[in-house]
Write an enzyme that holds these catalytic residues in place. Structure first.
Site, PDB file in Angstrom:
ATOM      1  N   ASP A 169       0.652  -1.160  -0.145  1.00 28.89           N
ATOM      2  CA  ASP A 169      -0.102   0.099   0.160  1.00 28.89           C
ATOM      3  C   ASP A 169       0.847   1.259   0.076  1.00 28.89           C
ATOM      4  O   ASP A 169       0.526   2.276  -0.485  1.00 28.89           O
ATOM      5  CB  ASP A 169      -0.821  -0.127   1.254  1.00 28.89           C
ATOM      6  CG  ASP A 169      -1.675   1.204   1.456  1.00 28.89           C
ATOM      7  OD1 ASP A 169      -2.505   1.486   0.407  1.00 28.89           O
ATOM      8  OD2 ASP A 169      -1.695   1.986   2.478  1.00 28.89           O
ATOM      9  N   MET A 250      -6.871   6.299   3.923  1.00 31.56           N
ATOM     10  CA  MET A 250      -6.710   7.428   2.973  1.00 31.56           C
ATOM     11  C   MET A 250      -5.643   7.785   2.210  1.00 31.56           C
ATOM     12  O   MET A 250      -5.627   8.678   1.414  1.00 31.56           O
ATOM     13  CB  MET A 250      -7.004   8.743   4.071  1.00 31.56           C
ATOM     14  CG  MET A 250      -8.191   8.564   4.809  1.00 31.56           C
ATOM     15  SD  MET A 250      -9.791   8.376   3.952  1.00 31.56           S
ATOM     16  CE  MET A 250      -9.843  10.020   2.967  1.00 31.56           C
ATOM     17  N   ARG A 251      -4.638   6.763   2.239  1.00 33.08           N
ATOM     18  CA  ARG A 251      -3.362   6.967   1.490  1.00 33.08           C
ATOM     19  C   ARG A 251      -3.840   7.054   0.004  1.00 33.08           C
ATOM     20  O   ARG A 251      -3.091   7.678  -0.761  1.00 33.08           O
ATOM     21  CB  ARG A 251      -2.336   5.716   1.757  1.00 33.08           C
ATOM     22  CG  ARG A 251      -0.983   5.831   0.922  1.00 33.08           C
ATOM     23  CD  ARG A 251      -0.069   5.031   1.303  1.00 33.08           C
ATOM     24  NE  ARG A 251       0.654   5.519   2.689  1.00 33.08           N
ATOM     25  CZ  ARG A 251       0.528   4.566   3.562  1.00 33.08           C
ATOM     26  NH1 ARG A 251      -0.194   3.512   3.790  1.00 33.08           N
ATOM     27  NH2 ARG A 251       1.194   5.167   4.799  1.00 33.08           N
ATOM     28  N   ALA A 252      -4.666   6.092  -0.564  1.00 33.14           N
ATOM     29  CA  ALA A 252      -4.973   6.177  -1.894  1.00 33.14           C
ATOM     30  C   ALA A 252      -5.600   7.509  -2.428  1.00 33.14           C
ATOM     31  O   ALA A 252      -5.179   7.856  -3.621  1.00 33.14           O
ATOM     32  CB  ALA A 252      -5.910   5.198  -2.353  1.00 33.14           C
TER      33      ALA A 252
END
Length: 353
Positions: A169, A250-252
């Site tokens: 991720d 929320m990284r995406a």
């Protein structure tokens, strides 16, 4: 010029980035990471012989400093991040920092072949530095911080092992390569490679103008990047794409916004648009998606599943009784219950008239 400098072998020429054939998706991902290294790097998945290392070296040749550093599989953490300079400590009784590979890769490309075979702790340190642009070392009496802005390019063959989801991720973009199955494309790839092997100088000279223009475009995009605005419509498109893919955290969202901004800067656009988001979404979501593509499309019709369920339920009920249309939703059909004679029950007194 000294004799040592005169006899030092020249660095081999890199295959021109603009001469790569059949690698449009990989080229775009690498350019976006070069414009904004804080994306977290590019993970390239694919079989051997698909020009992964060739593309990474070609990108390094476009960057101002042109550094290309390879992290070997057997490298230690000290070799990666740096450590105490033992020679200086013994010779001068001084505490001095000895830079590692992260320092050497500053403003260049750090290439990790088969990153999935590295120890998790080493990958964790690597991804931290790639995202932050800073390397901090506190060990062996040394406390040192230095800039480490580099384009991280990791490669892996899924057949040889996977990365843990937590590490997967943290890679900004993912590109999946496949062996070309088109005969004409394979011919173009082979001809370009044979031409480079036969006369590297001649091929590089033929693409010199294109290379120079692309290098200047990267510099201009980097300068324009901080000032590019994005609207609420862009934020909404990012949120929709991430919800459809059922990503964790929320990284995406953050990576997709940064990648869309880098693409807008590369294209010279005055602002980030929803179309830029759509263009980069797949490379951001490919390794983070939990929902199948079919489920993602059905997400655009939130009542579809509910309506299908009601329709099937009504059809089943009509087949069974034919009277379900008259009942409230959720009402159960009456079922016959066998009467049982119960002895010993005290009869209730009769009502007075």
């Amino acid at each position: 010029m000294t004799n040592a400098a005169a006899t030092r072998p020249a660095l081999p020429l890199a295959f021109p980035f603009t001469a790569l054939v059949g690698q449009a998706e990989l080229q775009r991902a690498l350019l976006l990471a070069a414009i904004d290294p804080a994306l977290g790097g590019v993970l390239v998945c694919g079989p051997r012989g698909t020009a992964k290392s060739t593309a990474a070296r070609a990108l390094a040749a476009l960057l101002p400093h042109g550094a290309f550093v390879t992290l070997p599989l057997g490298a230690s953490e000290e070799k990666l991040i740096g450590t105490l300079d033992l020679e200086a400590a013994l010779r001068e009784s001084a505490v001095r920092f000895a830079p590692g590979l992260l320092a050497r890769a500053h403003e260049g490309v750090l290439y990790v072949d088969e990153v999935n075979l590295l120890p998790d702790a080493l990958v964790d340190v690597l991804l931290d530095a790639a995202a932050s642009g800073i390397n901090t070392v506190e060990r062996d009496g040394v406390s040192h911080t230095h800039d480490a802005r580099f384009v991280l390019v990791g490669t892996m063959n899924p057949e040889e092992g996977e990365l843990r989801p937590q590490l997967l991720d943290r890679f900004g973009l993912l590109v999946e390569l496949a062996t070309p199955r088109d005969a004409a494309e394979r011919q173009r790839i082979v001809k370009a490679r044979l031409a480079f092997d036969a006369d590297p100088q001649a091929l590089c000279a033929a693409f010199e103008a294109q290379q120079r223009a692309l290098a200047q475009r990267i510099v201009a995009a980097r300068a324009a990047l901080p000032a590019l605005p994005w609207s609420d419509a862009v934020h909404e498109r990012v949120a929709q794409r991430c919800i459809e893919a059922a990503v964790d955290g929320m990284r995406a969202d953050l990576v997709m916004l940064r990648a869309a901004r880098a693409l807008a800067a590369y294209e010279g656009a005055p602002a980030v648009s929803p179309e830029h988001v759509d263009a980069v979404a797949e490379s951001v979501l490919a390794h983070r998606r939990h929902a199948a593509p079919e489920a993602s499309r059905r997400h655009d019709q939130p009542n579809a599943n509910h309506q299908d369920t009601e329709s099937n339920s009504s059809a089943d009920k009509n087949e069974q009784g034919g009277q379900n249309d008259q009942r409230d939703w959720g009402e159960l059909a009456p079922e016959p219950v066998a009467a049982t004679s119960v002895k010993g029950v005290i009869p209730l007194p009769a009502k007075k008239r």
